[in-house]
Write an enzyme that holds these catalytic residues in place. Structure first.
Site, PDB file in Angstrom:
ATOM      1  N   ASP A  10       1.035  -1.478   0.103  1.00 18.45           N
ATOM      2  CA  ASP A  10      -0.271  -0.360  -0.413  1.00 18.45           C
ATOM      3  C   ASP A  10       0.820   0.932   0.098  1.00 18.45           C
ATOM      4  OD1 ASP A  10      -2.438   1.689   0.577  1.00 18.45           O
ATOM      5  OD2 ASP A  10      -1.826   1.325   2.482  1.00 18.45           O
ATOM      6  N   ASP A  12      -0.284   5.610   0.335  1.00 18.56           N
ATOM      7  CA  ASP A  12      -0.568   6.709   1.649  1.00 18.56           C
ATOM      8  C   ASP A  12      -0.353   5.394   3.282  1.00 18.56           C
ATOM      9  OD1 ASP A  12      -1.129   8.354   2.883  1.00 18.56           O
ATOM     10  OD2 ASP A  12      -3.263   9.304   2.201  1.00 18.56           O
ATOM     11  N   ASP A 206      -1.456  -0.599   5.595  1.00 23.96           N
ATOM     12  CA  ASP A 206      -1.575   0.446   7.152  1.00 23.96           C
ATOM     13  C   ASP A 206      -3.301   0.402   7.370  1.00 23.96           C
ATOM     14  OD1 ASP A 206      -2.497   2.288   5.013  1.00 23.96           O
ATOM     15  OD2 ASP A 206      -2.981   3.572   6.764  1.00 23.96           O
TER      16      ASP A 206
END
Length: 287
Positions: A10, A12, A206
């Site tokens: 991922d 961001d 995240d």
């Protein structure tokens, strides 16, 4: 222990936050390139093209090409091209989604489409929602690039693709098919693009609802980075756990961490589910 190891990463919250590079992220990616670990950056943002995403990363100090980018727009376009080759779509979205559909043989139309496709964007209008509602009620299938309810911007949080999709689902009584993370459609397609087996694939994210849950569904190894939106205390709210927990990808950048050993053991069947307790013990020992 597997010899081959690849990563679905991922962006961001893992590589950057907003416009700021997360310390050590560039060192980690340099290590993956140096050690020939295949990797892809996965994003649920369908606005940007692969070239745009690669340029954003390059300006932050991470030099990667378009071949390292995998967007939900790409996954959606490939999915539709298999469902109905050379079909038509009415699109609520921007350049990245439009380009991906064109590259996969789709035509963008304003009436009688095969599909209504919804992506990220700031161009949603009452007129486009009204038109999409009529088309869905007339038989067009509703497809979402993702169902994220909101997305962060430099100016704060704004409604995401999922919010627009929820509007259309409520207005029409039709359920959308979602292709982006955590859908197995996107998670499987990304793995296949890297030529990896399930046991050779590691997901780093995240967000529990998308990155981690998507990896868990596919049987990939999952690594939760606490550098983004998920806090350690949030983990008690989920019925599933990541295989590993790190403060940030900087924890994996050091040559002292043997990536093949760390993740190869899990691929061979070692139980890493107590990762939450292990991370908490480490945290308490350093505070």
């Amino acid at each position: 222990m597997t010899d081959k190891l690849g990563f679905l990463i991922d962006m961001d919250g893992v590589i950057y936050k907003g416009s700021q590079l997360i310390p050590g992220a560039d060192v980690f990616i340099d290590r993956l390139k140096r050690e020939d670990h295949p990797f892809l950056f996965l994003t649920n943002n369908s606005q940007r093209t692969r070239r745009d995403v690669a340029m954003k990363l390059k300006r932050m100090g991470i030099d990667v090409g378009e071949e390292h980018i995998f967007t939900c727009a790409m996954a959606t376009a490939r999915f539709l091209s298999k469902q109905k080759p050379n079909g038509t779509a009415y699109v609520i979205g921007e350049g990245g989604l439009l380009q991906a559909l064109h590259q996969n043989g789709y035509s963008i139309v304003d009436s009688d489409p095969d599909y209504v496709v919804v992506g990220e964007g700031r161009t949603v209008t009452a007129e486009s929602l009204e038109a999409a509602t009529r088309m869905i009620l007339s038989g067009a299938k509703l497809v979402a690039t993702n169902i994220d309810p909101n997305c962060p911007t430099a100016g704060g949080t704004r409604p995401g693709c999922g919010a627009v999709v929820a509007f259309l689902e409520t207005a029409t009584g039709k359920k959308a098919a979602s292709v982006g993370k955590p859908s197995p459609v996107m998670m499987r397609a990304a793995r296949k693009q890297l030529g990896l087996a399930t046991s050779e694939t590691v997901v780093i994210g995240d967000t529990m609802e998308t990155d981690i849950f998507g990896g868990v569904q596919m049987g990939y190894q999952t690594v939760l980075a606490l550098s983004g939106g998920t806090r350690f205390d949030d983990l008690v709210n989920y019925a599933f756990s990541p295989d590993s927990i790190i403060d940030s990808v900087a924890d994996l950048a050091s040559p002292e961490v043997n990536l093949r050993e760390k993740f190869g053991l899990a691929a061979a069947g070692e139980d890493l589910m107590p990762a939450v307790n292990e991370w908490e013990e480490m945290r308490l020992a350093t505070t």
